[in-house]
Design an enzyme around this catalytic site. Structure first.
Site, mmCIF file in Angstrom:
data_model
loop_
_atom_site.group_PDB
_atom_site.id
_atom_site.type_symbol
_atom_site.label_atom_id
_atom_site.label_comp_id
_atom_site.label_asym_id
_atom_site.label_seq_id
_atom_site.Cartn_x
_atom_site.Cartn_y
_atom_site.Cartn_z
ATOM 1 N N THR A 123 0.981 -1.289 -0.005
ATOM 2 C CA THR A 123 -0.082 0.170 -0.168
ATOM 3 C C THR A 123 0.990 1.251 0.086
ATOM 4 O OG1 THR A 123 0.056 -0.261 2.445
ATOM 5 C CG2 THR A 123 -2.111 -0.946 1.097
ATOM 6 N N PRO A 124 1.703 1.464 -1.100
ATOM 7 C CA PRO A 124 2.645 2.700 -1.196
ATOM 8 C C PRO A 124 1.922 4.045 -1.134
ATOM 9 C CG PRO A 124 2.141 1.667 -3.403
ATOM 10 C CD PRO A 124 1.304 0.749 -2.494
ATOM 11 N N LYS A 125 0.494 4.110 -1.125
ATOM 12 C CA LYS A 125 0.051 5.463 -0.824
ATOM 13 C C LYS A 125 -0.742 5.642 0.413
ATOM 14 C CE LYS A 125 -1.074 5.948 -5.795
ATOM 15 N NZ LYS A 125 -1.697 6.391 -7.045
ATOM 16 N N ASN A 126 -0.190 4.813 1.200
ATOM 17 C CA ASN A 126 -0.675 4.827 2.562
ATOM 18 C C ASN A 126 0.027 6.017 3.326
ATOM 19 O OD1 ASN A 126 -0.180 4.379 5.520
ATOM 20 N ND2 ASN A 126 -1.943 3.094 5.233
ATOM 21 N N HIS A 153 4.002 10.396 -2.231
ATOM 22 C CA HIS A 153 4.437 10.237 -0.915
ATOM 23 C C HIS A 153 6.067 9.850 -0.749
ATOM 24 C CE1 HIS A 153 0.539 9.657 0.679
ATOM 25 N NE2 HIS A 153 0.216 9.086 -0.253
#
Lengths: 306, 343
Positions: free
Chosen positions: A111-114, A150
Site C-alpha cells: 500500500t504505497p499510497k498510505n 509520498h
C-alpha cells in the site's frame, strides 16, 4: 469472492480459539441502536479489532500485541491508532528497529499510497538516526509508480533532514531519461537546484538549468513539464538578460508551429517587457492561442488578452 | 427534475447508490474504517446537495457524530487535552454516548483533525446548533497540532501537510473561534508552498497538486488572507491548464473526476471559474458514472463515495440546477455553511 477474502480465510484462527489469548476478553464495537453507514466487516476483521480494543483498554505492551497490531494493519493499513500503539509497544519491548524497517517496507510495497507507513518510517529513521535504507527503498517503489507523491516527499524529507543532497540530481536525471514527462522528477530537480544551498541561483546555474530543460523540450516539445521549469527559472528575472535563451525560443517558435507552450512562454516574456509593442505582440499571441493553438483553454487566453 | 442533455447525468441511479451506501458499506470499505465519519460525510452531504436530505435520518447522524466526540477526561482534563475533537468511528471501543456525558478517556483515544472537520460539517448539514460541541477543547487541541512551520498534524505525532491546514481553518471558521491557530504562521506555510509552476504543493518544495492547491486557497479564503498569495496570475494559469478534458491533478497525469472539485473550487475561490470549458468538464464527469450509480475516478472503473461526492460538488460549482450550490471554501452546501456562532 474477492482476493482479500481468500487471504483472510487461509489459515485464520479466531482469537477466541487461541490458547495464548484466553486471558483476554474481547471488546466489541458499540455503534448504538441505529448505526449510520455500517461497514460489512468480515468475521476476521471484527474479531481482530475486538482483541485490539481489549489490549488498548488495558494498555498491554508486549510481543503478542506487536503481532496483533500487525494483524490490524494488514486488515486496515490506514488505522493510525494501530500504528501509534505499535510505536509505543516497539519502544516498551525494546524491539529491533531495523527489523521494523523491513516490516514497514513490506507493508509499503502493498500500500504505497498510505500516509501512515511513511510517517512510521520517518519515526524509525529518527530513532535510529540512520537513513541509509531510505533512498533505495524509495527508488524501489518509484520503479512501480514513478510519480508516487509520498515517495518523492519522503526523499525530500530525508535530504533536508540529513543534508543528503549528493546523488539526487543524478537520480532525477536517470528518471527523466526513462520518462521525460515525469513532472514529479522535474519538481525534484527544482527542489535540489534551488534548496541545496541558501544562495540565490547564479546566472550560470540558471543558464545551465535552462539548457537542461531546452534539451528535453527538443525531444518532446508538447511536454509541459520542462516548459513550466523554464518559466519558473526566469520568473521575476528578465528573459532579455539571457539573449541566447531568447534566441532559442524564437527559433523554436518557428520550428514547432503547433506547440502552444512556446507561444505561451513568449506571452510571459512580452508581458514582462511591458512596452507598447511587446504588449501588442502578447495580445496577438493570446489570440492565436485562443483561436487555434490552445483551444481547450481559449477562455483563459481571451481573458489574458484583455 | 431531470434534464436530458449531451452529458447525461443519471441522477436517480446516484440517489439509489447513496441510499444503499448510507445503510451498509460493502466489505472493501473495511480498509477505510479508520476514516468512517468521512465516508458518512461524503454520503450525507451528497444527498444534501441532491436535495434528498429527507432520505437521511438526521437524528441518527447527529447522535452518531456526537458519540464520536473525544471529550476532556472527566477527572483530569489536562491529561488528554491534545486528543480532543472527534474520532472517526466507534472502533476504539468507547460506549455509545450521544449526550456527551463527561467520562474517563483512554490515553490512546485520539481525535483526528480531518474528522473534526467532517463532524462539524455533518452537524451543520443536519441542522444541529452545535450546542454539545466542546469548542474550548477543540481550540486547545488545535494549538498543539500546529507546528513551527505553520502546518498542522492530524493527531499529535502524525504527518503534517496542507490538508490539515485547511481542516484547521475550516474548524475555526465553523466554531467562529480563531484562537486555536496562529494565522500568520499558517499563511506563511501556504505562501511558501507555492511552486515554481504557480501551483501549490503539500508543503514547501513539494510538487504542485490539485488537492493541496484547493486546501491552501480555501484556508486562505477562510482566514481572509487570499491577498497573501505571491503569484495569483500564475496560480490561475496553472489551474486552468490542468483541464485536459476533465481536470488532471498534476502536470502530465490522467484526468480524474475528483479534480472537478479540487481545481474547480480553486478557480472559484480565485474568481476565475468562468475561464474553464464547463461542457467539456461535464462530459468527462458524466463518463465517470458507473452504470449502477456513483462515480469512479476514471471512466470504466468502480465507483466510490469520495469520487461520487467530488463529482457532484464539481457539477454544483458549474451551476447544475439539479444540485444545491456548494460553498467553495467549506466544501459542502452553501445553505448549511457558516458557523455555529459565538459560544
Amino acid at each position: 469472492m474477492s482476493d482479500s477474502d481468500d487471504d483472510e480465510q487461509g489459515g485464520y484462527v479466531p482469537f477466541g480459539e487461541r490458547e495464548e489469548w484466553s486471558d483476554v476478553v474481547p471488546v466489541p464495537q458499540d455503534e448504538g441502536p441505529n448505526p449510520v453507514c455500517s461497514i460489512a466487516y468480515s468475521d476476521q476483521f471484527r474479531d481482530t479489532m475486538d482483541y485490539f480494543r481489549a489490549v488498548l483498554r488495558r494498555d498491554e505492551r508486549s510481543e503478542r500485541v506487536l503481532q496483533l497490531t500487525a494483524d490490524v494493519i494488514e486488515l486496515n493499513p490506514a488505522n493510525y491508532t494501530a500504528w501509534h500503539f505499535r510505536r509505543v509497544v516497539l519502544e516498551a519491548i525494546g524491539a529491533d528497529l531495523r527489523r521494523e524497517l523491513d516490516y514497514v517496507a513490506s507493508v509499503g510495497r502493498k500500500t504505497p499510497k498510505n500516509y501512515q507507513i511513511w510517517f512510521h518510517r520517518r519515526a524509525l529513521v529518527e530513532k535510529l538516526n540512520d537513513f541509509s535504507a531510505e533512498f533505495d527503498f524509495a527508488a524501489e517503489l518509484l520503479r512501480d509508480d514513478s510519480k508516487n507523491y509520498h515517495t518523492w516527499a519522503h526523499r525530500q524529507w530525508v535530504i533536508q533532514r540529513f543534508d543528503a543532497w549528493d546523488g539526487e540530481l543524478a537520480f532525477v536525471d536517470q528518471l527523466l531519461r526513462q520518462d521525460l514527462r515525469n513532472n514529479s522528477a522535474w519538481n525534484q530537480r527544482w527542489f535540489v537546484v534551488t534548496r541545496s544551498n541558501t544562495v540565490e541561483l547564479s546566472a550560470d546555474v540558471r543558464r545551465r538549468e535552462a539548457q537542461y530543460a531546452l534539451d528535453f523540450i527538443k525531444k518532446a516539445p508538447n511536454n509541459q513539464s520542462p516548459w513550466a521549469y523554464l518559466k519558473g527559472l526566469f520568473g521575476g528575472k528578465k528573459f532579455d538578460d539571457y539573449p541566447d535563451i531568447m534566441q532559442t525560443l524564437q527559433e523554436m517558435r518557428g520550428s514547432y508551429v503547433t506547440c502552444a507552450h512556446v507561444v505561451s512562454l513568449l506571452v510571459e516574456v512580452n508581458a514582462q517587457r511591458a512596452t507598447a509593442a511587446s504588449l501588442a505582440a502578447a495580445i496577438q499571441d493570446c489570440d492565436a492561442l485562443a483561436s487555434s493553438l490552445d483551444v481547450m483553454h481559449k477562455k483563459y487566453w481571451t481573458y489574458r488578452a484583455g | 427534475m431531470e434534464t436530458e442533455d449531451e452529458a447525461d447525468i443519471k441522477w436517480k441511479s446516484h440517489e439509489k447508490y447513496l441510499a444503499d451506501m448510507l445503510k451498509v458499506l460493502p466489505q472493501p470499505y473495511s480498509s477505510q474504517d479508520a476514516h468512517r465519519l468521512t465516508l458518512i460525510y461524503f454520503i450525507v452531504s451528497s444527498l444534501d446537495l441532491l436535495g434528498k436530505s429527507d432520505k437521511v435520518n438526521k437524528k441518527d447522524v447527529v447522535d452518531f457524530v456526537y458519540s464520536m466526540q473525544v471529550l476532556p477526561d472527566k477527572d483530569d482534563p489536562d491529561r488528554n487535552f491534545q486528543n480532543c475533537g472527534f474520532r472517526a468511528g466507534p472502533f476504539f471501543g468507547e460506549s455509545w454516548s450521544p449526550q456527551c456525558e463527561p467520562h474517563s478517556l483512554n490515553q490512546f483515544d485520539q481525535s483526528h483533525l480531518a474528522i473534526t472537520y467532517v463532524a462539524l460539517a455533518l452537524l451543520r448539514i443536519c441542522g444541529d446548533d452545535g450546542r454539545m460541541v466542546n469548542r474550548r477543547a477543540i481550540t486547545r487541541a488545535l494549538r498543539c497540532l500546529q507546528l513551527d512551520d505553520g502546518s498542522f498534524c492530524a493527531v499529535p505525532a502524525s504527518e503534517n501537510d496542507m490538508r490539515f491546514v485547511f481542516c484547521a481553518a475550516a474548524v475555526s471558521h465553523m466554531l467562529d473561534d480563531w484562537s486555536g491557530i496562529d494565522v500568520d504562521r499558517a499563511v506563511n506555510y501556504i505562501v511558501a508552498s507555492q511552486s515554481y509552476d504557480g501551483g501549490i504543493g503539500q508543503g514547501p518544495g513539494q510538487e504542485s497538486h490539485g488537492g493541496s492547491t484547493y486546501c491552501a486557497l480555501a484556508a486562505l479564503k477562510l482566514m481572509g488572507r487570499l491577498d497573501a498569495l505571491r503569484d495569483r496570475q500564475g496560480l490561475i494559469q496553472w489551474c486552468v491548464e490542468r483541464q485536459v478534458s476533465g481536470f488532471q491533478g498534476r502536470i502530465n497525469k490522467v484526468a480524474d473526476c475528483c479534480y472537478s472539485f479540487w481545481i474547480g473550487a480553486s478557480l472559484t475561490l480565485l474568481s476565475a471559474y468562468e475561464l474553464i470549458d464547463f461542457d467539456c468538464l461535464k462530459n468527462h464527469t458524466a463518463a465517470c458514472q458507473h452504470r449502477v450509480g456513483g462515480f469512479a475516478k476514471w471512466p470504466d472503473n468502480y465507483p466510490d463515495v469520495l469520487h461520487t461526492y467530488m463529482a457532484l460538488c464539481g457539477l454544483s460549482l458549474g451551476g447544475d440546477p439539479n444540485l444545491l450550490p456548494v460553498d467553495a471554501a467549506l466544501g459542502f452546501s452553501r445553505a448549511a455553511s457558516g458557523s455555529f456562532g459565538r459560544a
